[in-house]
Design an enzyme around this catalytic site. Structure first.
Site, PDB file in Angstrom:
ATOM      1  N   TYR A 178      77.844  -2.851  17.752  1.00 34.47           N
ATOM      2  CA  TYR A 178      76.952  -4.005  17.645  1.00 34.47           C
ATOM      3  C   TYR A 178      77.493  -4.977  16.593  1.00 34.47           C
ATOM      4  O   TYR A 178      77.450  -6.195  16.773  1.00 34.47           O
ATOM      5  CB  TYR A 178      75.534  -3.554  17.276  1.00 34.47           C
ATOM      6  CG  TYR A 178      74.879  -2.761  18.375  1.00 34.47           C
ATOM      7  CD1 TYR A 178      74.140  -3.385  19.362  1.00 34.47           C
ATOM      8  CD2 TYR A 178      75.008  -1.369  18.423  1.00 34.47           C
ATOM      9  CE1 TYR A 178      73.542  -2.650  20.380  1.00 34.47           C
ATOM     10  CE2 TYR A 178      74.416  -0.627  19.432  1.00 34.47           C
ATOM     11  CZ  TYR A 178      73.690  -1.275  20.409  1.00 34.47           C
ATOM     12  OH  TYR A 178      73.108  -0.551  21.418  1.00 34.47           O
ATOM     13  N   ASN A 199      69.632  -7.751  28.121  1.00 33.76           N
ATOM     14  CA  ASN A 199      70.609  -8.136  29.137  1.00 33.76           C
ATOM     15  C   ASN A 199      70.034  -7.873  30.531  1.00 33.76           C
ATOM     16  O   ASN A 199      69.748  -6.733  30.871  1.00 33.76           O
ATOM     17  CB  ASN A 199      71.894  -7.325  28.935  1.00 33.76           C
ATOM     18  CG  ASN A 199      72.889  -7.495  30.053  1.00 33.76           C
ATOM     19  OD1 ASN A 199      72.895  -8.487  30.775  1.00 33.76           O
ATOM     20  ND2 ASN A 199      73.749  -6.497  30.224  1.00 33.76           N
ATOM     21  N   CYS A 244      76.751  -4.002  28.921  1.00 33.84           N
ATOM     22  CA  CYS A 244      76.101  -3.613  27.674  1.00 33.84           C
ATOM     23  C   CYS A 244      76.208  -2.107  27.420  1.00 33.84           C
ATOM     24  O   CYS A 244      76.044  -1.661  26.283  1.00 33.84           O
ATOM     25  CB  CYS A 244      74.650  -4.070  27.655  1.00 33.84           C
ATOM     26  SG  CYS A 244      73.683  -3.538  29.069  1.00 33.84           S
ATOM     27  N   HIS A 245      76.529  -1.334  28.461  1.00 29.51           N
ATOM     28  CA  HIS A 245      76.709   0.111  28.271  1.00 29.51           C
ATOM     29  C   HIS A 245      77.936   0.426  27.414  1.00 29.51           C
ATOM     30  O   HIS A 245      78.059   1.524  26.901  1.00 29.51           O
ATOM     31  CB  HIS A 245      76.811   0.834  29.627  1.00 29.51           C
ATOM     32  CG  HIS A 245      77.936   0.388  30.480  1.00 29.51           C
ATOM     33  ND1 HIS A 245      77.857  -0.746  31.285  1.00 29.51           N
ATOM     34  CD2 HIS A 245      79.177   0.892  30.675  1.00 29.51           C
ATOM     35  CE1 HIS A 245      78.995  -0.895  31.925  1.00 29.51           C
ATOM     36  NE2 HIS A 245      79.811   0.087  31.582  1.00 29.51           N
ATOM     37  N   GLU A 279      84.086   5.448  33.337  1.00 28.21           N
ATOM     38  CA  GLU A 279      85.129   4.542  32.862  1.00 28.21           C
ATOM     39  C   GLU A 279      86.171   5.255  31.996  1.00 28.21           C
ATOM     40  O   GLU A 279      87.104   4.628  31.500  1.00 28.21           O
ATOM     41  CB  GLU A 279      84.498   3.388  32.077  1.00 28.21           C
ATOM     42  CG  GLU A 279      83.659   2.481  32.972  1.00 28.21           C
ATOM     43  CD  GLU A 279      83.128   1.257  32.252  1.00 28.21           C
ATOM     44  OE1 GLU A 279      83.544   0.977  31.099  1.00 28.21           O
ATOM     45  OE2 GLU A 279      82.298   0.547  32.851  1.00 28.21           O
TER      46      GLU A 279
END
Length: 163
Positions: A99, A123, A131-132, A158
């Site tokens: 963040y 979001n 945002c993940h 990912e």
């Protein structure tokens, strides 16, 4: 009043609710139980046609064949939120940021980390605007509007987290 188009598509993390403006730009992607997520309203028009490309790209993403979405997105928020959301677009597949790093990218002071977190939590385009990929400064998997379990699934997919 502008028509909101919507459809639902299946995914490995559950059904995805997509909405779009009349020009086809995606305005939201929500999951069931999402904090602040959307549900179809009576005046919305269900039509899968505007979402064919989004469905194709999401399918490719979940299959591991797509790392970057190329879709027209149109989410509206305060100027601060829009800056934060734009910064999310620059977080590459398979990477994470804190963040505080997002705050620094938009030129916000360190004290703005909570506000950055609030903007990320608001979001409206989960997965598409990643945002993940935002985690705590200590590497912890902090909250996710779509649920922490889904965040883990996305980051595992990912390659950020071990399978």
């Amino acid at each position: 009043m502008e028509t909101t188009y919507w459809t639902s598509v299946d995914s490995p993390i559950g059904p995805l609710l997509l909405t779009a403006a009349p020009d086809g730009a995606l305005t939201s992607l929500s999951v069931p139980g999402q904090k602040g997520g959307r549900t179809p309203a009576g005046d919305w028009r269900r039509d899968p046609a505007p979402f064919r490309e989004a469905d194709r790209q999401l399918t490719a993403y979940f299959a591991g064949d797509l790392k970057e979405f190329r879709l027209a997105l149109h989410a509206t928020g305060t100027p601060f939120r829009e800056k934060v959301w734009a910064a999310l677009d620059d977080v590459p597949y398979g990477a994470t940021v804190s963040y505080g790093e997002i705050a620094a990218r938009i030129g916000a002071p360190r004290a703005a980390v909570r506000a950055v977190g609030g903007a990320i939590g608001a979001n409206p385009l989960l997965i598409l605007r990643p945002c993940h990929r935002v985690i705590g400064a200590d590497g912890s998997l902090t909250g996710y509007a779509g649920g922490l379990e889904r965040k883990v699934q996305l980051l595992t997919r990912e390659g950020v987290l071990p399978a």
